[in-house]
Motif scaffolding. Structure first.
Motif, PDB file in Angstrom:
ATOM      1  N   ASP A  25      33.288  56.376  33.186  1.00 52.66           N
ATOM      2  CA  ASP A  25      32.064  55.662  32.982  1.00 52.66           C
ATOM      3  C   ASP A  25      30.904  56.320  32.652  1.00 52.66           C
ATOM      4  O   ASP A  25      29.705  55.940  32.277  1.00 52.66           O
ATOM      5  N   LYS A  40      31.853  55.832  25.269  1.00 56.15           N
ATOM      6  CA  LYS A  40      32.954  55.499  24.791  1.00 56.15           C
ATOM      7  C   LYS A  40      33.169  55.991  23.300  1.00 56.15           C
ATOM      8  O   LYS A  40      34.353  56.244  23.122  1.00 56.15           O
ATOM      9  N   LEU A  56      39.790  51.904  21.564  1.00 51.94           N
ATOM     10  CA  LEU A  56      39.534  51.904  22.939  1.00 51.94           C
ATOM     11  C   LEU A  56      38.817  50.711  23.523  1.00 51.94           C
ATOM     12  O   LEU A  56      39.205  50.338  24.593  1.00 51.94           O
ATOM     13  N   SER A  57      37.928  50.074  22.618  1.00 48.70           N
ATOM     14  CA  SER A  57      37.318  48.720  23.003  1.00 48.70           C
ATOM     15  C   SER A  57      38.469  47.678  23.231  1.00 48.70           C
ATOM     16  O   SER A  57      38.607  46.771  24.198  1.00 48.70           O
ATOM     17  N   LYS A  95      40.541  47.909  26.272  1.00 47.84           N
ATOM     18  CA  LYS A  95      39.868  47.606  27.651  1.00 47.84           C
ATOM     19  C   LYS A  95      39.745  46.271  27.505  1.00 47.84           C
ATOM     20  O   LYS A  95      39.724  45.550  28.518  1.00 47.84           O
TER      21      LYS A  95
END
Length: 202
Positions: free
Chosen positions: A175, A179, A193-194, A197
């Motif tokens: 975190d 990103k 990646l998003s 998620k």
């Protein structure tokens, strides 16, 4: 930039150095000796501490923040080799020993603070303290092994697998690393990646 002794937060810095993975086993005398060589530096996000291809090298002990090790090809394409945060270190020790220029840059991912010294002085310090030299070289070999393992997983694991491996190996960084930077490290697009998620796969 200032010495440890002259820094307004010197007491905090000394505690941070005492918890560094390489320095935590040092005696009081060794700590005092090393302190005379150290300079404390605050760096901004995106600032280069070390440039790829140079012969002037330094040893860095991370007090706050996150750094990355980056290699860039002739076309300007970047590959991130590793991230490191407080309590860890960054180095170009192997290149120094081999007499070769630095094969990568060291860049601040976040606002950071490091304690640093010229590689020549760090190597001299290690030569005077063989036990510390042995443990430091072990950590250097370990980090090189981890970089190799990461490079292999880029080819062997699918996108969700790469992300899950990073979460498992570096939960403290997941975190904290932007990103976009994490996507580059994992050889993914930021969109992928998003999407992973959002789908709850990470």
């Amino acid at each position: 930039m200032s010495s440890v002794d002259n820094h307004p937060e010197r007491n905090v810095i000394r505690v941070q150095l005492a918890h560094n993975v390489v320095l935590k086993g040092m005696t009081a005398a060794q700590t005092m000796e090393l302190e005379t060589h150290l300079a404390v530096l605050d760096v901004q996000k995106g600032e280069n501490l070390l440039n790829q291809g140079v012969h002037e090298m330094e040893q860095y002990f991370i007090l706050d923040g996150v750094l990355k090790r980056v290699v860039t090809n002739q076309e300007g394409k970047e590959m991130i080799l590793r991230f490191t945060d407080e309590g860890d270190f960054e180095t170009s020790y192997a290149a120094w020993r081999l007499g070769t220029p630095t094969p990568y840059s060291i860049v601040s991912v976040t606002k950071a603070r490091v304690a640093k010294l010229p590689m020549r002085e760090w190597v001299g310090f290690l030569e005077r303290h063989p036990g510390l030299k042995q443990s430091f070289e072990y950590y250097v070999m370990q980090e090189m092994s981890e970089i190799m393992a990461h490079t292999i997983t880029l080819h062997l694991l699918d996108a969700p697998g790469r992300v899950k491996r990073f979460q498992r190996k570096h939960p403290e960084l997941f975190d904290r690393v932007p990103k976009k930077e994490l996507a580059t490290y994992l050889n993914l697009s930021a969109e992928t990646l998003s999407r992973l998620k959002q789908r709850g796969k990470i």
